[in-house]
Design a protein around this motif. Sequence first.
Motif, PDB file in Angstrom:
ATOM      1  N   ARG A   1       0.947  -1.519  -0.040  1.00  0.00           N
ATOM      2  CA  ARG A   1      -0.042  -0.128   0.008  1.00  0.00           C
ATOM      3  C   ARG A   1       0.994   1.449  -0.053  1.00  0.00           C
ATOM      4  O   ARG A   1       1.882   1.148   0.808  1.00  0.00           O
ATOM      5  CB  ARG A   1      -1.010   0.091   1.060  1.00  0.00           C
ATOM      6  N   LEU A   2       0.547   2.185  -0.851  1.00  0.00           N
ATOM      7  CA  LEU A   2       1.403   3.317  -0.900  1.00  0.00           C
ATOM      8  C   LEU A   2       0.497   4.574  -0.404  1.00  0.00           C
ATOM      9  O   LEU A   2      -0.515   4.628  -0.582  1.00  0.00           O
ATOM     10  CB  LEU A   2       1.743   3.864  -2.483  1.00  0.00           C
ATOM     11  N   ALA A   3       1.217   5.259   0.756  1.00  0.00           N
ATOM     12  CA  ALA A   3       0.431   6.204   1.407  1.00  0.00           C
ATOM     13  C   ALA A   3      -0.038   7.441   0.847  1.00  0.00           C
ATOM     14  O   ALA A   3      -1.110   7.825   0.796  1.00  0.00           O
ATOM     15  CB  ALA A   3       1.610   6.787   2.394  1.00  0.00           C
ATOM     16  N   LYS A   4       1.050   7.812  -0.421  1.00  0.00           N
ATOM     17  CA  LYS A   4       0.555   8.941  -1.168  1.00  0.00           C
ATOM     18  C   LYS A   4       0.960   8.843  -2.605  1.00  0.00           C
ATOM     19  O   LYS A   4       2.071   8.581  -2.743  1.00  0.00           O
ATOM     20  CB  LYS A   4       0.917  10.371  -0.699  1.00  0.00           C
ATOM     21  N   VAL A   5      -0.041   9.047  -3.736  1.00  0.00           N
ATOM     22  CA  VAL A   5       0.602   8.994  -5.092  1.00  0.00           C
ATOM     23  C   VAL A   5      -0.070  10.119  -5.485  1.00  0.00           C
ATOM     24  O   VAL A   5      -1.441  10.549  -5.728  1.00  0.00           O
ATOM     25  CB  VAL A   5      -0.101   7.801  -5.680  1.00  0.00           C
ATOM     26  N   ALA A   6       0.644  10.913  -6.251  1.00  0.00           N
ATOM     27  CA  ALA A   6       0.332  12.087  -6.807  1.00  0.00           C
ATOM     28  C   ALA A   6       0.926  12.340  -8.397  1.00  0.00           C
ATOM     29  O   ALA A   6       2.132  11.930  -8.693  1.00  0.00           O
ATOM     30  CB  ALA A   6       0.891  13.347  -6.133  1.00  0.00           C
TER      31      ALA A   6
END
Length: 156
Positions: free
Chosen positions: A106-111
């Motif tokens: 799981r990736l905390a933040k993807v922008a």
Amino acid sequence: MPVRRQSLIVVGVATAAAVLTAGWMRELDTPAASGAVAEAPKAADGHFWADGVIDGHPIRLMVDTGASLVALTAADAARLGVAPTPEAYVQRVRTASGETRAAPVRLAKVAIGAVMLEDVEALVVADGLPHSLLGMSYLGRLTAFEARQDALILRP
């Protein structure tokens, strides 16, 4: 039908309903995309490429609507500080190079540009993936994405 068999059927149906409800509730708890409209330009190779940031680290991803999840090469994952243990590679996946193993993460933040998502499902692919992919675990949580001749438009 004997009472015991009816009880087992009721318990089975109740268990299935609970599992489905839990999955549905998880979707409701997943934060929506935030930010402003962004673009992933089409390159000379005909693919849409997105320059993004995952957990604070820059990354270039090829947009792949056929990929169920964001998929990271082992090299990109290491650069991002994502290091699954060998035992974590429990999923079998098929790449253009053939079948291989992958580790769910799981990736905390993807922008991508100004479009940011939190808690994104992804896979780290052991080998056979030439570049990381921006799959539907990101794209499917947007309000919309639109393919134009020169760019893919991402709407939070």
